[in-house]
Enzyme design. Structure first.
Site, PDB file in Angstrom:
ATOM      1  N   GLU A 260       0.908  -1.271   0.020  1.00  6.69           N
ATOM      2  CA  GLU A 260       0.012   0.005   0.019  1.00  6.69           C
ATOM      3  C   GLU A 260       0.991   1.336  -0.079  1.00  6.69           C
ATOM      4  OE1 GLU A 260      -2.141  -0.868   3.624  1.00  6.69           O
ATOM      5  OE2 GLU A 260      -2.848  -2.645   2.802  1.00  6.69           O
TER       6      GLU A 260
ATOM      7  N   SER B 261      -5.592  -4.388   0.992  1.00  9.17           N
ATOM      8  CA  SER B 261      -5.824  -5.875   0.997  1.00  9.17           C
ATOM      9  C   SER B 261      -4.418  -6.522   1.628  1.00  9.17           C
ATOM     10  CB  SER B 261      -6.184  -6.262  -0.390  1.00  9.17           C
ATOM     11  OG  SER B 261      -7.027  -5.506  -0.839  1.00  9.17           O
ATOM     12  N   GLU B 262      -4.348  -6.224   2.869  1.00 10.70           N
ATOM     13  CA  GLU B 262      -2.948  -7.069   3.479  1.00 10.70           C
ATOM     14  C   GLU B 262      -2.952  -8.567   3.054  1.00 10.70           C
ATOM     15  OE1 GLU B 262      -4.878  -4.817   5.095  1.00 10.70           O
ATOM     16  OE2 GLU B 262      -3.435  -3.213   5.289  1.00 10.70           O
TER      17      GLU B 262
ATOM     18  N   ASP C 245       1.216  -3.828  13.135  1.00 10.73           N
ATOM     19  CA  ASP C 245       0.184  -4.307  13.926  1.00 10.73           C
ATOM     20  C   ASP C 245      -0.897  -5.018  12.869  1.00 10.73           C
ATOM     21  OD1 ASP C 245       0.327  -2.044  16.394  1.00 10.73           O
ATOM     22  OD2 ASP C 245       1.336  -1.649  14.473  1.00 10.73           O
TER      23      ASP C 245
ATOM     24  N   HIS D 177      -1.316   0.845  16.446  1.00 15.36           N
ATOM     25  CA  HIS D 177      -0.261   1.319  15.505  1.00 15.36           C
ATOM     26  C   HIS D 177       1.164   1.446  16.157  1.00 15.36           C
ATOM     27  CE1 HIS D 177      -3.313   2.419  12.446  1.00 15.36           C
ATOM     28  NE2 HIS D 177      -2.444   2.644  11.628  1.00 15.36           N
TER      29      HIS D 177
END
Lengths: 350, 324
Positions: free
Chosen positions: B29, B59-60, B85, B129
């Site tokens: 990303e 879309s990890e 995370d 995070h």
């Protein structure tokens, strides 16, 4: 039937009705393999308790694989014996792998749900529903760069239609114009849950179209129709238009070996089993002039082939214990230290 | 010698790897046009084009899954996960697929990919995070794990990661991107998989990695002024783990403190402490002490965040009590 002949038949797609015999042969091999694989347990082989049969779904495996060619790659779900066979797998090595034997495709470490063979482009079966799908996006990227028109195909069941990873993968494939095909073998059941209890969106191909893929659904009764539908989306995929095909089938047996399908009525099961692509193809062959006795002889030859595969698996040895620590990392990397060795080292102090 | 930041060194490593080998590509990303959330890939899209720096949708799982497939098909993908995370989103593709493919398939093929990500506290980024989740990775056989502390290692460990036959999770520390050091990237560093002894002393050994190396060195400086000399070991990679260096130093000195920013329970510090106790038992004057993150989520409050992880002051106090 020799292995060389089998590989040859898994090449370019048969294009005419006269090829129905070949499609029938491949479907019969899948069915007989699946009917016989349980024999491993009868013969006292303890490995591979996770066994998911694709009886009733043969047209999906054979019809789609008939449109694949050398250089194409694919991943499958946990119910993928038929797909691998249709791509030219050696039943002996498959049966041995399912039995956890050294002579198997993965030396007994993978089994039914993790079988793979890079030589045949099989990037792996998967025990995670949807887990093998995004790999075809990456393989498709590599293929697009190589520019040879090779397609990467993800095979999965209707259960995976409810997994997010499918939509992420279809979206990326469409976004990047990848030579990728998504094939849903809809056998109506995700374990014990009928698809009607899993989704209201029953027109599965519309989901693919929503992402910009070419999306079709085909009935799985007639293998030639499956092949034709597959050819259409495959032709698109070869030119960078990713596609989706749902093949409507019926899972004749339970989810896995021990599942007697208490969640469905006997009469529904009987009705579902009327959609039998193997018998349908056989009837079509006889109607077009093939002698029943001729097909009986063909079937017996396939039975002998699969019996031999069982014998091969039973006669094969377990992988050596020392192989347990092998292949966790690359071939030149140190193997992980066994627990026993470590204990010895810790307790060896004066 | 040249002045360089940790961020610049990472970018240089990617640039050199991509120049040498056209199979290397970056996928993630905001890695292309945006240049990376922390600026690591800034400008690379102009050098290498959008086919080598693939901007993805958010879309990890598919980013990691696509990297797995690309690696199996002969490419060398560097997938980027913006924050460690998010690793839970990808755990199937990472832990069930990438980590196990070589083994499950009987050694037929490996997955030579790098998953670059960053973690840790220091930017008031909150509970989702700011975590240090390296223990998740370390608990999965088949995954290599590198966590650079220095500018030179940001370069060399990333180059090293790209030479591995297996998947490497490469966790940068968000508080280190602006770290600036004089480096000569052509001068030798320890091999991949070898720890570095950043400071030598005879009173205790501090075993750590990533940003805590800097905290340990600060503490060691203060300790030195009080007459306590610490050895500081920077593990550099947690898998492979160079325990030989740890053992040698602990046996020489007889006291050890392990430091990790990850939470205390079942963390990296626990693993290191257990190993030192088991393997160096006869050489220890005192129990090994763990200094790790509190067993709580990270707060946005700057004060609470800072107090949630080991500080140089806590390291110094703990070391003094250990040695006393």
């Amino acid at each position: 039937m020799t292995q060389t002949a089998l590989r040859a038949t898994s090449g370019p797609a048969p294009r005419h009705n006269s090829d129905l015999r070949e499609l029938y042969t491949q479907m019969r091999r899948v069915r007989t393999f699946e009917e016989r694989v349980g024999e491993l347990f009868v013969r006292g082989q303890s490995a591979g308790s996770m066994l998911h049969l694709s009886i009733g779904e043969e047209s999906a495996a054979v019809g789609v694989c008939a449109t694949m060619r050398q250089g194409d790659t694919f991943t499958t779900h946990h119910r993928g014996h038929g797909i691998f066979l249709a791509r030219g797998a050696d039943p002996n090595r498959m049966m041995a792998e399912i039995g956890g034997k050294e002579t198997g495709y993965c030396h007994g470490k993978g089994g039914s749900m993790h079988i793979a063979d890079m030589g045949l482009g099989h990037l792996g079966a998967n025990a995670i529903v949807g887990g093998g799908i995004p790999a075809v996006v990456g393989a498709g990227l590599a293929s697009k760069r190589a520019g040879k028109g090779d397609v990467s195909v993800a095979f999965f069941g209707d259960g995976a239609m409810q997994q997010g990873i499918l939509y992420e993968s279809m979206n990326m494939a469409a976004l990047w114009d990848l030579p990728v095909l998504f094939v849903c073998i809809n056998n109506q059941y995700g374990m014990g849950t009928h698809i009607d209890q899993a989704t209201k969106g029953r027109e599965l191909h519309l989901r693919a179209r929503a992402f910009g893929l070419q999306g079709e659904t085909v009935d799985g009764l007639d293998v030639t129709e499956v092949r034709e539908a597959a050819q259409e989306v495959m032709d698109g995929a070869r030119t960078g238009q990713p596609g989706f095909l749902a093949v409507e089938c019926y899972r004749f047996f339970g989810h896995a070996r021990m599942d007697k399908s208490p969640y469905r009525k006997d009469e529904d099961e009987a009705l579902g089993r009327q959609k039998d692509p193997v018998l349908h193809a056989r009837a079509a062959l006889i109607e077009s002039g093939t002698e029943a006795g001729d097909l009986d002889a063909l079937d017996r030859g396939i039975e002998a082939e699969m019996d031999q595969a069982i014998d091969f698996a039973v006669a094969s040895g377990e992988p050596p214990l020392a192989s347990m620590f092998r292949d966790v990392y690359g071939p030149d990397e140190p193997e992980p230290e066994p627990v026993r060795t470590r204990i010895d080292r810790v307790l060896a102090r004066e | 010698m040249v002045q360089m930041t940790y961020r610049d060194a990472l970018r240089q490593a990617l640039r050199d790897a991509m120049t040498e080998d056209d199979r290397v590509l970056v996928i993630g990303e905001e890695v292309g046009r945006y240049g990376g959330a922390y600026g690591v890939t800034k400008g690379l899209i102009e050098e290498f084009g959008p086919d080598r720096l693939l901007d993805t949708p958010i879309s990890e799982p598919a980013i990691v899954g696509a990297a797995v497939g690309a690696a199996m098909a002969g490419l060398k993908p560097v997938a980027e996960l913006m924050y460690v995370d998010f690793i839970g989103m990808t755990m199937d593709q990472l832990g069930n697929q990438a980590a196990k493919i070589r083994y499950m398939f009987g050694g037929q093929i490996g997955v030579p990919m790098v998953l670059r990500t960053q973690g840790g506290t220091g930017r008031s980024a909150g509970a989702q995070h700011s975590q240090s989740l390296e223990a998740y990775v370390l608990h999965t056989p088949g995954l290599r794990l590198a966590m650079p502390a220095t500018v030179a290692d940001a370069y060399h460990l990333l180059r090293g990661a790209l030479r591995q036959p297996d998947p490497v999770v490469f966790i940068e520390h968000k508080a280190l991107y602006t770290l600036k050091e004089e480096v000569d990237l052509s001068s030798p560093v320890p091999d991949w998989g070898k720890a570095a002894i950043r400071r030598r002393g005879d009173d205790l050994v501090i075993v750590t990695y990533s940003r805590q190396v800097h905290n340990a060195l600060k503490a060691a400086q203060d300790l030195s002024e009080r007459g306590i000399e610490a050895t500081v070991i920077d593990l550099r990679t947690l898998n492979p783990l160079d325990f030989d260096t740890v053992r040698t130093e602990v046996e020489r000195v007889g006291r050890a403190m392990v430091v990790s920013e990850g939470v205390m329970t079942a963390g990296v510090a626990a693993e290191l402490s257990a190993r030192i106790h088991e393997e160096c038992f006869d050489f220890l004057h005192d129990p090994v002490v763990r200094v790790a993150g509190e067993d709580i989520p990270i707060s946005v409050s700057v004060a609470l965040e800072a107090a949630s992880v080991p500080t140089p002051a806590l390291l110094r106090e703990t070391a003094e009590r250990l040695v006393a």
